[in-house]
Scaffold this active site. Structure first.
Site, PDB file in Angstrom:
ATOM      1  N   CYS A  56       0.823  -1.214   0.000  1.00  0.00           N
ATOM      2  CA  CYS A  56       0.000   0.000   0.000  1.00  0.00           C
ATOM      3  C   CYS A  56       0.854   1.261   0.000  1.00  0.00           C
ATOM      4  O   CYS A  56       0.556   2.235  -0.699  1.00  0.00           O
ATOM      5  CB  CYS A  56      -0.967   0.002   1.179  1.00  0.00           C
ATOM      6  SG  CYS A  56      -0.192  -0.137   2.813  1.00  0.00           S
ATOM      7  N   HIS A 162      -2.330   1.197   7.111  1.00  0.00           N
ATOM      8  CA  HIS A 162      -2.578   1.354   5.678  1.00  0.00           C
ATOM      9  C   HIS A 162      -2.125   2.741   5.233  1.00  0.00           C
ATOM     10  O   HIS A 162      -2.103   3.688   6.019  1.00  0.00           O
ATOM     11  CB  HIS A 162      -4.067   1.173   5.381  1.00  0.00           C
ATOM     12  CG  HIS A 162      -4.390   1.050   3.921  1.00  0.00           C
ATOM     13  ND1 HIS A 162      -3.826   0.086   3.117  1.00  0.00           N
ATOM     14  CD2 HIS A 162      -5.203   1.787   3.117  1.00  0.00           C
ATOM     15  CE1 HIS A 162      -4.297   0.217   1.881  1.00  0.00           C
ATOM     16  NE2 HIS A 162      -5.127   1.256   1.859  1.00  0.00           N
ATOM     17  N   ASP A 180      -8.314   4.901  -1.935  1.00  0.00           N
ATOM     18  CA  ASP A 180      -7.749   3.666  -1.395  1.00  0.00           C
ATOM     19  C   ASP A 180      -7.051   2.879  -2.493  1.00  0.00           C
ATOM     20  O   ASP A 180      -7.661   2.508  -3.497  1.00  0.00           O
ATOM     21  CB  ASP A 180      -8.869   2.834  -0.763  1.00  0.00           C
ATOM     22  CG  ASP A 180      -8.342   1.774   0.198  1.00  0.00           C
ATOM     23  OD1 ASP A 180      -7.259   1.235  -0.058  1.00  0.00           O
ATOM     24  OD2 ASP A 180      -9.022   1.501   1.194  1.00  0.00           O
TER      25      ASP A 180
END
Length: 487
Positions: A56, A162, A180
């Protein structure tokens, strides 16, 4: 067709609002009218999905670097230069990131190494009002972008730590748009800014640091860095601790009465890994044909590196280190930094690494048989100051031709006085990179004044100043985690 076990996305839990929903579209339209979606369009043009569950941070960074139109200065595939999450490995091996993820400071370090201006903020050093102000500034401008590090559990989402970019802000609802990068899991969504702050205002158990946010922008001037720090080798954490914690204590010795004494106590006490933490940046390209043609763009970058090398070798500190090394001082240097005699070895190593990048194999290095054959060095007739080293690298029984462009400076006339990056340059950079307050503890006041004047950044030429400040900031990000965990 039989059902296949596994996950296909997740239901987005409230209070998050899916970007593509009716309510999400209304929020977008209203925020657009408020001019708080200016950064969105550049980001969404380069929106990507992380290629591995733990990537991520890398995917977020690649997306933002591409949105800022920062040139990676190395090829991705074919003739194209492009940031991809699999090639962001200068601060941390991607194999390690794939297994363990990446920390906040390492993402900042990677952003810095790859050409972005970075401002990083941990939540315990900031405030929610400051965060809101930066969200509005980044959302209303396409000149810089925000990356957030947060704990998904606070948003009632599955998972823990994240990274993702912020794509916009709705002032009336005080909501932010999270783009995201785990799009296989959750779509882009709006969340209350206060809730996102709570998710950021959590401690990363891996480092003991609070999470936070960082602002990335394109630098005002293009840089061509000669040296870089790396934690790709074992022992980098020991070296980092030595440079930042032990060296300031070592120089407090009453027995230090000269610059040679300073160098002796630093280098003879250093861990054996010292020379592994710093490398000169070797520019690698595919071998397209038999000519050694160098483009104007490559010529420009090499010219900057050569001027930095020249300025570095003209410093008083460089001269003192030469004297110290020539005095028979005991110091085991890394052959990778040891001047012209090791150029072929450097070329061999970087050729192997970059051949894997060219073939998209960075994430599976252990499965690759890589060896260099027919490595040869030839001085290019087109660019007088450049050595072009050609090699054939075999990766999984497939041959890949690569070339390394090696800068050098010429301190006096004659070919025998050509100087490539060497161990002396590297040690000089390491000393200059250390924080200025490292030397404030020297007991001898006259020596302290003399040495501080030699290492003071403001006393150096502009290009060398830029180089030192770049590496110093990299050191700051690189060692943040390991130094905090030991206190």
């Amino acid at each position: 067709m039989a059902a296949v076990a596994g996950f296909y996305r997740r239901s987005l839990p409230s209070p998050a609002i899916e970007f593509a929903s009716s309510e999400g579209k209304i929020l977008f339209s209203e925020a657009l009218l408020e001019r708080n979606m200016e950064g969105f369009f550049k980001l969404v043009s380069y929106y990507q999905t992380q290629s591995e569950p733990a990537y991520c941070g890398l995917a977020t960074l690649a997306m933002v670097l591409n949105a800022l139109a920062i040139d990676p200065r190395r090829k991705w595939k074919g003739p194209w230069r492009w940031f991809d999450d699999s090639m962001l490995d200068c601060c941390e091996p991607v194999e390690k990131i794939k297994a363990n993820g990446i920390t906040f400071s390492k993402v900042a370090c990677l952003a810095h190494c790859n050409g972005a201006e970075v401002e990083a903020f941990h939540t315990n050093d900031s405030a929610i009002d400051n965060f809101r102000s930066y969200v509005i500034s980044s959302s209303s401008s396409g000149n810089f972008h925000m990356i957030v590090s947060y704990n998904r559990t606070i948003l009632k989402q599955t998972g823990s730590g994240h990274f993702s970019p912020i794509g916009g802000y709705h002032a009336g609802k005080d909501m932010v748009l999270i783009l995201d990068v785990a799009r296989f899991k959750y779509p882009p969504h709006w969340v209350p800014l206060t809730l996102l702050w709570d998710a950021m205002n959590t401690v990363d158990e891996a480092t003991g640091f609070y999470r936070g946010f960082m602002l990335l922008s394109r630098p005002e001037r293009a840089s061509s860095i000669l040296y870089t720090l790396s934690c790709r080798h074992d022992g980098w954490d020991i070296t980092a601790m030595y440079l930042t914690k032990e060296v300031p204590q070592l120089v407090t010795s009453e027995e230090i009465n000269s610059i040679q004494d300073i160098l002796s106590v630093i280098f003879t006490s250093s861990p054996s890994y010292l020379s592994h933490i710093i490398h000169w940046v070797a520019e690698v390209r595919r071998k397209e044909d038999e000519s050694n043609f160098i483009s104007e763009e490559e010529r420009g970058r090499l010219s900057i590196k050569e001027e930095v090398l020249k300025q570095l070798q003209e410093t008083e500190l460089f001269k003192h280190i030469i004297v110290w090394l020539s005095s028979g001082a005991e110091f085991v240097c890394n052959a990778n930094l040891d001047g012209h005699n090791s150029i072929d070895k450097v070329a061999s190593e970087v050729c192997c690494h970059d051949a894997k990048v060219f073939r998209g194999k960075v994430g599976s290095c252990n499965a690759i048989c890589c060896r260099t054959t027919e490595l040869s060095s030839s001085d290019c007739d087109i660019v007088e100051s450049t050595t072009v080293i050609s090699g054939k690298v075999i990766v999984e029984n497939s041959e890949c031709g690569v070339e390394v462009l090696v800068p050098y400076c010429q301190r006096s006339s004659g070919c025998c006085n050509r100087h490539h990056p060497s161990v002396v340059d590297a040690l000089t950079i390491l000393i200059l990179t250390l924080p200025p307050d490292t030397w404030y503890h020297l007991k001898n006041p006259k020596l302290r004044e003399e040495f501080c004047s030699i290492v003071l950044t403001n006393n150096l030429p502009d290009l060398l100043q830029h180089e030192i400040l770049h590496v110093r900031k990299q050191l700051h990000y690189l060692v943040a985690d390991v130094c905090s965990s030991s206190t």
